[in-house]
Design a protein around this motif. Sequence first.
Motif, PDB file in Angstrom:
ATOM      1  N   MET A  51       0.910  -1.182  -0.105  1.00  0.00           N
ATOM      2  CA  MET A  51       0.015  -0.125   0.042  1.00  0.00           C
ATOM      3  C   MET A  51       0.877   1.288   0.042  1.00  0.00           C
ATOM      4  O   MET A  51       0.707   2.223  -0.653  1.00  0.00           O
ATOM      5  CB  MET A  51      -1.141   0.035   1.143  1.00  0.00           C
ATOM      6  CG  MET A  51      -1.847   1.399   1.298  1.00  0.00           C
ATOM      7  SD  MET A  51      -2.772   1.542   2.601  1.00  0.00           S
ATOM      8  CE  MET A  51      -4.054   0.144   2.480  1.00  0.00           C
ATOM      9  N   PHE A  52       2.006   1.479   0.808  1.00  0.00           N
ATOM     10  CA  PHE A  52       2.605   2.535   0.836  1.00  0.00           C
ATOM     11  C   PHE A  52       3.455   2.608  -0.462  1.00  0.00           C
ATOM     12  O   PHE A  52       3.864   3.810  -0.803  1.00  0.00           O
ATOM     13  CB  PHE A  52       3.743   2.324   1.862  1.00  0.00           C
ATOM     14  CG  PHE A  52       3.162   2.785   3.523  1.00  0.00           C
ATOM     15  CD1 PHE A  52       1.928   2.733   3.699  1.00  0.00           C
ATOM     16  CD2 PHE A  52       3.830   2.730   4.576  1.00  0.00           C
ATOM     17  CE1 PHE A  52       1.259   3.145   4.717  1.00  0.00           C
ATOM     18  CE2 PHE A  52       3.489   2.776   5.822  1.00  0.00           C
ATOM     19  CZ  PHE A  52       2.123   3.246   5.989  1.00  0.00           C
ATOM     20  N   VAL A  73       2.797   4.633  -8.969  1.00  0.00           N
ATOM     21  CA  VAL A  73       2.032   5.355  -9.704  1.00  0.00           C
ATOM     22  C   VAL A  73       2.723   6.873 -10.039  1.00  0.00           C
ATOM     23  O   VAL A  73       2.647   7.107 -11.271  1.00  0.00           O
ATOM     24  CB  VAL A  73       0.670   5.734  -9.052  1.00  0.00           C
ATOM     25  CG1 VAL A  73      -0.071   6.719  -9.714  1.00  0.00           C
ATOM     26  CG2 VAL A  73      -0.215   4.589  -8.908  1.00  0.00           C
ATOM     27  N   GLN A  74       3.502   7.429  -9.118  1.00  0.00           N
ATOM     28  CA  GLN A  74       4.090   8.643  -9.382  1.00  0.00           C
ATOM     29  C   GLN A  74       5.226   8.195 -10.409  1.00  0.00           C
ATOM     30  O   GLN A  74       5.645   8.910 -11.256  1.00  0.00           O
ATOM     31  CB  GLN A  74       4.681   9.078  -8.123  1.00  0.00           C
ATOM     32  CG  GLN A  74       5.281  10.347  -8.135  1.00  0.00           C
ATOM     33  CD  GLN A  74       5.606  11.050  -7.049  1.00  0.00           C
ATOM     34  OE1 GLN A  74       5.157  10.746  -5.679  1.00  0.00           O
ATOM     35  NE2 GLN A  74       6.166  12.209  -6.845  1.00  0.00           N
ATOM     36  N   LEU A  75       5.723   7.126 -10.561  1.00  0.00           N
ATOM     37  CA  LEU A  75       6.846   6.787 -11.154  1.00  0.00           C
ATOM     38  C   LEU A  75       6.573   6.550 -12.757  1.00  0.00           C
ATOM     39  O   LEU A  75       6.998   6.839 -13.581  1.00  0.00           O
ATOM     40  CB  LEU A  75       7.184   5.334 -10.626  1.00  0.00           C
ATOM     41  CG  LEU A  75       8.743   4.837 -11.106  1.00  0.00           C
ATOM     42  CD1 LEU A  75       9.946   5.835 -10.413  1.00  0.00           C
ATOM     43  CD2 LEU A  75       9.227   3.715 -10.535  1.00  0.00           C
ATOM     44  N   ILE A  76       5.159   6.045 -12.844  1.00  0.00           N
ATOM     45  CA  ILE A  76       4.576   5.880 -14.139  1.00  0.00           C
ATOM     46  C   ILE A  76       4.145   7.308 -14.830  1.00  0.00           C
ATOM     47  O   ILE A  76       4.154   7.471 -15.877  1.00  0.00           O
ATOM     48  CB  ILE A  76       3.328   5.028 -14.059  1.00  0.00           C
ATOM     49  CG1 ILE A  76       3.933   3.634 -13.365  1.00  0.00           C
ATOM     50  CG2 ILE A  76       2.785   4.881 -15.263  1.00  0.00           C
ATOM     51  CD1 ILE A  76       2.648   2.689 -13.155  1.00  0.00           C
ATOM     52  N   ALA A 103      -2.587   5.332  -3.996  1.00  0.00           N
ATOM     53  CA  ALA A 103      -2.250   5.108  -5.464  1.00  0.00           C
ATOM     54  C   ALA A 103      -2.616   6.648  -6.131  1.00  0.00           C
ATOM     55  O   ALA A 103      -1.788   7.298  -6.916  1.00  0.00           O
ATOM     56  CB  ALA A 103      -2.946   4.118  -6.217  1.00  0.00           C
ATOM     57  N   LEU A 104      -3.558   7.074  -5.897  1.00  0.00           N
ATOM     58  CA  LEU A 104      -4.311   8.161  -6.469  1.00  0.00           C
ATOM     59  C   LEU A 104      -3.327   9.357  -5.919  1.00  0.00           C
ATOM     60  O   LEU A 104      -3.162  10.518  -6.926  1.00  0.00           O
ATOM     61  CB  LEU A 104      -5.511   8.783  -6.148  1.00  0.00           C
ATOM     62  CG  LEU A 104      -6.408   9.829  -6.688  1.00  0.00           C
ATOM     63  CD1 LEU A 104      -6.441   9.815  -8.302  1.00  0.00           C
ATOM     64  CD2 LEU A 104      -7.718  10.031  -6.159  1.00  0.00           C
ATOM     65  N   GLN A 105      -2.950   9.630  -4.807  1.00  0.00           N
ATOM     66  CA  GLN A 105      -1.739  10.557  -4.325  1.00  0.00           C
ATOM     67  C   GLN A 105      -0.807  10.838  -5.260  1.00  0.00           C
ATOM     68  O   GLN A 105      -0.044  11.661  -5.365  1.00  0.00           O
ATOM     69  CB  GLN A 105      -1.464  10.286  -3.052  1.00  0.00           C
ATOM     70  CG  GLN A 105      -0.679  11.478  -2.170  1.00  0.00           C
ATOM     71  CD  GLN A 105       0.026  11.034  -0.819  1.00  0.00           C
ATOM     72  OE1 GLN A 105      -0.493  10.162  -0.407  1.00  0.00           O
ATOM     73  NE2 GLN A 105       0.866  11.928  -0.452  1.00  0.00           N
ATOM     74  N   GLY A 106      -0.366   9.517  -5.650  1.00  0.00           N
ATOM     75  CA  GLY A 106       1.051   9.368  -6.571  1.00  0.00           C
ATOM     76  C   GLY A 106       0.957  10.261  -7.769  1.00  0.00           C
ATOM     77  O   GLY A 106       1.722  11.115  -8.264  1.00  0.00           O
TER      78      GLY A 106
END
Length: 518
Positions: free
Chosen positions: A135-136, A142-145, A191-194
């Motif tokens: 989770m962390f 996601v930010q990486l993508i 994930a959305l935070q990313g």
Amino acid sequence: MGSKVGDYVSRTRIGAHFHQARESRKLVLVIVAIALLLDNMLLTTVVPIIPGFLYEIRHRHELEHQTTIRQTTTREPVTIPYIDYSTLEQDYNSSYTDEDYENEHVTFHHHTTTLSPEERKHRELIEENVETGFMFASKAVVQLITNPFVGPLTHRIGYSIPMFCGFIIMFISTVIFAFGRSYSVLFIARALQGVGSSCSSVSGMGMLAERYPDDKERGNAMGIALGGLALGVLIGPPFGGFMYEFFGKTAPFLILACLALADGCLQLLVLQPAVNKMEEEDAPSLKALITDPYILVAAGAITFANTGIAMLEPSLPIHMMDVMKSEKLQQGLAFLPASISYAIGTNLFGPLGHRMGRWRASLIGLAIIGISLMLVPLATSFHQLIIPMGALGFAIGMVDSSMMPELGNLVDLRHAAVYGGVYAIGDVAFCLGFAVGPSLSGVLVKNIGFRKMLNGIGFICLIYCPFLIYLKNPPGKTIEEKNDENSHLVFGEKTKVKYANFDDQIMGTDEDRIYIER
């Protein structure tokens, strides 16, 4: 009507102040620092909350049963009926056989090998390490993508719109965290935070690099902005632990949502998000930046510097619950020394890194990180974590505040002064540490243990240190690259070179008929 009102406001004293504010580099720096502060507060507030909350929702029925037993024993006295044990003993002995004895012996032996409540909780916490780690890590993955898309996007539309989109997405993510009551919903929020973090980080750092072209001023500005990041990391864990302990899970995230809303209003007033198209042909391609060995070395330092603390985020609270029997508040306070020292390190080595050499500051910082990670597992109480965690945070601040402005310097020196792409790579490097760290943390703790995991990543940091000598004196563009740029200036469609036509009065070479517009 709207345009008339806007024209009227712009002519007033308040409008003049807003116009002056939009031109202020310092106010832009404040906005970027606040955005990084809120993003990292949300990032770290969940650290002391999620492990305990997941354990509670998984064992809700057991906890309710224990509460019911405590209430029954304190409120209602238990009446024990009288039993004639002599009669029961005679009846039992008359019907007791050897076969019953053997069955009872087997049953007794079976029960003695079952796990105690503490051992069962220990195994469950080890298993929970894996899910919490994933989770962390989802935010960083996601930010990486997202980063490779946000970088080129800033070349086309500018920095202000992606920055504002980052605020909107982060606000939505915070609200979902506040009201989420299941693992899957909280996973989606993380994930959305990313996506929001990618927009805010890449746009914010690119905006600062553009507004502060001088290398020394850029280092100071990015040190202050990273100080906002450090303050978010500093406040997040104790804030989350305190609010969760006394007010529940929803309260801290609602407060963060209100702060994010205030930051969005400030962006609307000052930045006025709008399309600001750049010269796209001037921007270096992501391929050119990724294949630059000097940029890769700087990005690698950021990755390894942050991987260790990323591994600690999901595993240290659970390790403290298991080994130190720590409460929720202590689990949040465990990261406080690292956060305070990180804030000190970033503000100190923003300007100091320029003087002593950013490669040297990063080399020393990475060595301290490796040693500190090896010392963390030796702590057997909350107080013994203070020194290694403090040293760890200070050293990470040394690396981040040195390598972030160094990325902008490398682009100026070896490519072109367009910063969206290189800070997308810098943010990818940062996220790679926070994606690999938590996702591997649970698996490694389960298979090799907490101590061996941190010893391993600490040793990797020490091995990487010599590579930073490579950044001691990075070369600029080669002669061939400069010639290619000059040919582009002469023959490009948007060239600044003008041709003078002398008809038949003056004869000369093509070079004689070229005048550069000044």
